[in-house]
Design a protein around this motif. Structure first.
Motif, PDB file in Angstrom:
ATOM      1  N   MET A 256       5.184  19.026 -42.578  1.00  0.00           N
ATOM      2  CA  MET A 256       6.066  19.498 -43.647  1.00  0.00           C
ATOM      3  C   MET A 256       7.419  19.879 -43.061  1.00  0.00           C
ATOM      4  O   MET A 256       7.486  20.476 -41.993  1.00  0.00           O
ATOM      5  CB  MET A 256       5.471  20.725 -44.355  1.00  0.00           C
ATOM      6  CG  MET A 256       4.093  20.520 -44.934  1.00  0.00           C
ATOM      7  SD  MET A 256       4.029  20.089 -46.673  1.00  0.00           S
ATOM      8  CE  MET A 256       4.856  21.391 -47.500  1.00  0.00           C
ATOM      9  N   ASP A 257       8.490  19.547 -43.789  1.00  0.00           N
ATOM     10  CA  ASP A 257       9.835  19.969 -43.420  1.00  0.00           C
ATOM     11  C   ASP A 257      10.162  21.259 -44.167  1.00  0.00           C
ATOM     12  O   ASP A 257       9.455  21.651 -45.096  1.00  0.00           O
ATOM     13  CB  ASP A 257      10.852  18.878 -43.778  1.00  0.00           C
ATOM     14  CG  ASP A 257      10.649  17.611 -42.951  1.00  0.00           C
ATOM     15  OD1 ASP A 257      10.289  17.729 -41.762  1.00  0.00           O
ATOM     16  OD2 ASP A 257      10.856  16.510 -43.496  1.00  0.00           O
ATOM     17  N   VAL A 258      11.243  21.896 -43.797  1.00  0.00           N
ATOM     18  CA  VAL A 258      11.642  23.172 -44.405  1.00  0.00           C
ATOM     19  C   VAL A 258      11.807  23.051 -45.918  1.00  0.00           C
ATOM     20  O   VAL A 258      11.413  23.940 -46.667  1.00  0.00           O
ATOM     21  CB  VAL A 258      12.968  23.680 -43.762  1.00  0.00           C
ATOM     22  CG1 VAL A 258      13.452  24.928 -44.446  1.00  0.00           C
ATOM     23  CG2 VAL A 258      12.769  23.919 -42.283  1.00  0.00           C
ATOM     24  N   HIS A 259      12.353  21.936 -46.384  1.00  0.00           N
ATOM     25  CA  HIS A 259      12.620  21.773 -47.816  1.00  0.00           C
ATOM     26  C   HIS A 259      11.406  21.305 -48.613  1.00  0.00           C
ATOM     27  O   HIS A 259      11.444  21.278 -49.837  1.00  0.00           O
ATOM     28  CB  HIS A 259      13.770  20.771 -48.018  1.00  0.00           C
ATOM     29  CG  HIS A 259      13.447  19.406 -47.526  1.00  0.00           C
ATOM     30  ND1 HIS A 259      13.657  19.035 -46.217  1.00  0.00           N
ATOM     31  CD2 HIS A 259      12.887  18.339 -48.148  1.00  0.00           C
ATOM     32  CE1 HIS A 259      13.257  17.776 -46.069  1.00  0.00           C
ATOM     33  NE2 HIS A 259      12.785  17.337 -47.215  1.00  0.00           N
ATOM     34  N   ASP A 260      10.290  20.957 -47.945  1.00  0.00           N
ATOM     35  CA  ASP A 260       9.089  20.479 -48.636  1.00  0.00           C
ATOM     36  C   ASP A 260       8.437  21.621 -49.407  1.00  0.00           C
ATOM     37  O   ASP A 260       8.270  22.720 -48.886  1.00  0.00           O
ATOM     38  CB  ASP A 260       8.088  19.881 -47.648  1.00  0.00           C
ATOM     39  CG  ASP A 260       8.561  18.563 -47.053  1.00  0.00           C
ATOM     40  OD1 ASP A 260       9.458  17.929 -47.640  1.00  0.00           O
ATOM     41  OD2 ASP A 260       8.030  18.172 -45.996  1.00  0.00           O
ATOM     42  N   LYS A 261       8.050  21.347 -50.645  1.00  0.00           N
ATOM     43  CA  LYS A 261       7.474  22.354 -51.535  1.00  0.00           C
ATOM     44  C   LYS A 261       5.958  22.412 -51.387  1.00  0.00           C
ATOM     45  O   LYS A 261       5.277  21.403 -51.513  1.00  0.00           O
ATOM     46  CB  LYS A 261       7.851  22.000 -52.986  1.00  0.00           C
ATOM     47  CG  LYS A 261       7.345  22.957 -54.030  1.00  0.00           C
ATOM     48  CD  LYS A 261       8.212  24.167 -54.117  1.00  0.00           C
ATOM     49  CE  LYS A 261       7.841  25.024 -55.315  1.00  0.00           C
ATOM     50  NZ  LYS A 261       8.812  26.056 -55.548  1.00  0.00           N
ATOM     51  N   ARG A 262       5.440  23.611 -51.117  1.00  0.00           N
ATOM     52  CA  ARG A 262       3.991  23.824 -51.118  1.00  0.00           C
ATOM     53  C   ARG A 262       3.550  24.052 -52.557  1.00  0.00           C
ATOM     54  O   ARG A 262       4.292  24.604 -53.372  1.00  0.00           O
ATOM     55  CB  ARG A 262       3.622  25.036 -50.267  1.00  0.00           C
ATOM     56  CG  ARG A 262       3.765  24.745 -48.798  1.00  0.00           C
ATOM     57  CD  ARG A 262       2.870  25.622 -47.944  1.00  0.00           C
ATOM     58  NE  ARG A 262       2.900  25.146 -46.579  1.00  0.00           N
ATOM     59  CZ  ARG A 262       2.063  24.242 -46.082  1.00  0.00           C
ATOM     60  NH1 ARG A 262       1.120  23.737 -46.825  1.00  0.00           N
ATOM     61  NH2 ARG A 262       2.172  23.857 -44.825  1.00  0.00           N
ATOM     62  N   LEU A 263       2.335  23.644 -52.866  1.00  0.00           N
ATOM     63  CA  LEU A 263       1.805  23.740 -54.218  1.00  0.00           C
ATOM     64  C   LEU A 263       0.784  24.861 -54.315  1.00  0.00           C
ATOM     65  O   LEU A 263       0.173  25.258 -53.326  1.00  0.00           O
ATOM     66  CB  LEU A 263       1.157  22.404 -54.597  1.00  0.00           C
ATOM     67  CG  LEU A 263       2.052  21.170 -54.404  1.00  0.00           C
ATOM     68  CD1 LEU A 263       1.264  19.897 -54.647  1.00  0.00           C
ATOM     69  CD2 LEU A 263       3.261  21.241 -55.309  1.00  0.00           C
ATOM     70  N   ALA A 264       0.574  25.361 -55.532  1.00  0.00           N
ATOM     71  CA  ALA A 264      -0.377  26.449 -55.748  1.00  0.00           C
ATOM     72  C   ALA A 264      -1.800  25.942 -55.909  1.00  0.00           C
ATOM     73  O   ALA A 264      -2.753  26.680 -55.705  1.00  0.00           O
ATOM     74  CB  ALA A 264       0.027  27.247 -56.987  1.00  0.00           C
ATOM     75  N   ALA A 265      -1.943  24.673 -56.300  1.00  0.00           N
ATOM     76  CA  ALA A 265      -3.276  24.132 -56.561  1.00  0.00           C
ATOM     77  C   ALA A 265      -3.240  22.618 -56.418  1.00  0.00           C
ATOM     78  O   ALA A 265      -2.177  21.999 -56.413  1.00  0.00           O
ATOM     79  CB  ALA A 265      -3.729  24.521 -57.958  1.00  0.00           C
ATOM     80  N   LEU A 266      -4.428  22.044 -56.336  1.00  0.00           N
ATOM     81  CA  LEU A 266      -4.589  20.605 -56.263  1.00  0.00           C
ATOM     82  C   LEU A 266      -5.809  20.234 -57.086  1.00  0.00           C
ATOM     83  O   LEU A 266      -6.866  20.863 -56.957  1.00  0.00           O
ATOM     84  CB  LEU A 266      -4.786  20.160 -54.809  1.00  0.00           C
ATOM     85  CG  LEU A 266      -5.119  18.686 -54.570  1.00  0.00           C
ATOM     86  CD1 LEU A 266      -3.959  17.787 -55.005  1.00  0.00           C
ATOM     87  CD2 LEU A 266      -5.459  18.446 -53.106  1.00  0.00           C
ATOM     88  N   ILE A 267      -5.659  19.236 -57.944  1.00  0.00           N
ATOM     89  CA  ILE A 267      -6.784  18.737 -58.734  1.00  0.00           C
ATOM     90  C   ILE A 267      -6.950  17.252 -58.426  1.00  0.00           C
ATOM     91  O   ILE A 267      -5.990  16.491 -58.472  1.00  0.00           O
ATOM     92  CB  ILE A 267      -6.559  18.956 -60.247  1.00  0.00           C
ATOM     93  CG1 ILE A 267      -6.387  20.446 -60.555  1.00  0.00           C
ATOM     94  CG2 ILE A 267      -7.719  18.367 -61.056  1.00  0.00           C
ATOM     95  CD1 ILE A 267      -6.050  20.761 -62.005  1.00  0.00           C
ATOM     96  N   THR A 268      -8.184  16.873 -58.095  1.00  0.00           N
ATOM     97  CA  THR A 268      -8.500  15.477 -57.825  1.00  0.00           C
ATOM     98  C   THR A 268      -9.605  15.031 -58.796  1.00  0.00           C
ATOM     99  O   THR A 268     -10.051  15.808 -59.641  1.00  0.00           O
ATOM    100  CB  THR A 268      -8.983  15.258 -56.379  1.00  0.00           C
ATOM    101  OG1 THR A 268     -10.324  15.733 -56.246  1.00  0.00           O
ATOM    102  CG2 THR A 268      -8.068  15.928 -55.371  1.00  0.00           C
ATOM    103  N   ASP A 269     -10.052  13.813 -58.604  1.00  0.00           N
ATOM    104  CA  ASP A 269     -11.149  13.303 -59.404  1.00  0.00           C
ATOM    105  C   ASP A 269     -12.490  13.948 -59.013  1.00  0.00           C
ATOM    106  O   ASP A 269     -13.461  13.811 -59.743  1.00  0.00           O
ATOM    107  CB  ASP A 269     -11.236  11.771 -59.287  1.00  0.00           C
ATOM    108  CG  ASP A 269     -11.224  11.302 -57.833  1.00  0.00           C
ATOM    109  OD1 ASP A 269     -10.313  11.696 -57.085  1.00  0.00           O
ATOM    110  OD2 ASP A 269     -12.106  10.507 -57.463  1.00  0.00           O
TER     111      ASP A 269
END
Length: 187
Positions: free
Chosen positions: A167-180
């Motif tokens: 990840m770079d400094v400007h990359d956004k981390r997410l609060a959640a992930l939903i998959t199949d």
């Protein structure tokens, strides 16, 4: 593995999937999103109109429109800027500059910070909220001022890795992930 090598490997993995497998996985993915608290409570959502073999959200979009949610999808308006354009019907689309389906003009736009839920695609995700996009940075710029809790990654389960994605400094981390297959909450 460096970022570019990882990106190419995951793109190839996605392209190797059959259309039948993608359709089966899309049904499970959309069911998992529909069951999520974030989706149920959202009045305005940003989804996306999938490219071939990408995690397809058309069934979710159709449901959201049917139950009266406002649905927005990304439209790239320059080489560096993306907007959230309102989608009123899956039939009211055309092909945009990046060969992606977009709403027919004219369309209304909404500020990223005014969306209740943003479903974020990617090439790969890790189990700590890291995301790797296609490489142009559209989503990272679009999501810069959006609280992480409104940003949920969506992908095929085969796109999730346990090791950290570069990840770079400007990359956004997410609060959640939903998959199949699963739903993950971070933080």
């Amino acid at each position: 593995m460096d970022k570019q090598t990882m990106r190419l490997a995951f793109k190839a993995r996605r392209q190797a999937m059959s259309e039948e497998e993608c359709n089966e996985r899309a049904n499970a993915l959309c069911a998992n999103i529909l069951a999520s608290k974030a989706y149920v409570e959202a009045k305005s959502i940003m989804a996306y109109l999938a490219m071939p073999k990408e995690a397809n959200l058309d069934a979710l979009i159709a449901h959201a429109l049917k139950v009266g949610k406002k649905v927005y999808v990304p439209v790239c308006i320059s080489k560096s800027e993306m907007v959230a354009a309102e989608l009123t019907s899956l039939d009211a689309v055309t092909i945009g500059v990046l060969r992606i389906r977009i709403p027919k003009e004219p369309y209304a736009c909404i500020a990223p910070t005014d969306l209740d839920l943003i479903l974020v695609p990617g090439v790969a995700f890790d189990t700590a909220g890291g995301r790797m996009g296609m490489g142009a940075g559209y989503y990272d710029r679009f999501l810069a001022d959006v609280p992480a809790e409104r940003c949920v990654g969506v992908a095929w389960d085969t796109q999730v890795v346990s090791e950290s994605i570069p990840m770079d400094v400007h990359d956004k981390r997410l609060a959640a992930l939903i998959t199949d297959v699963q739903s993950l909450q971070f933080k």
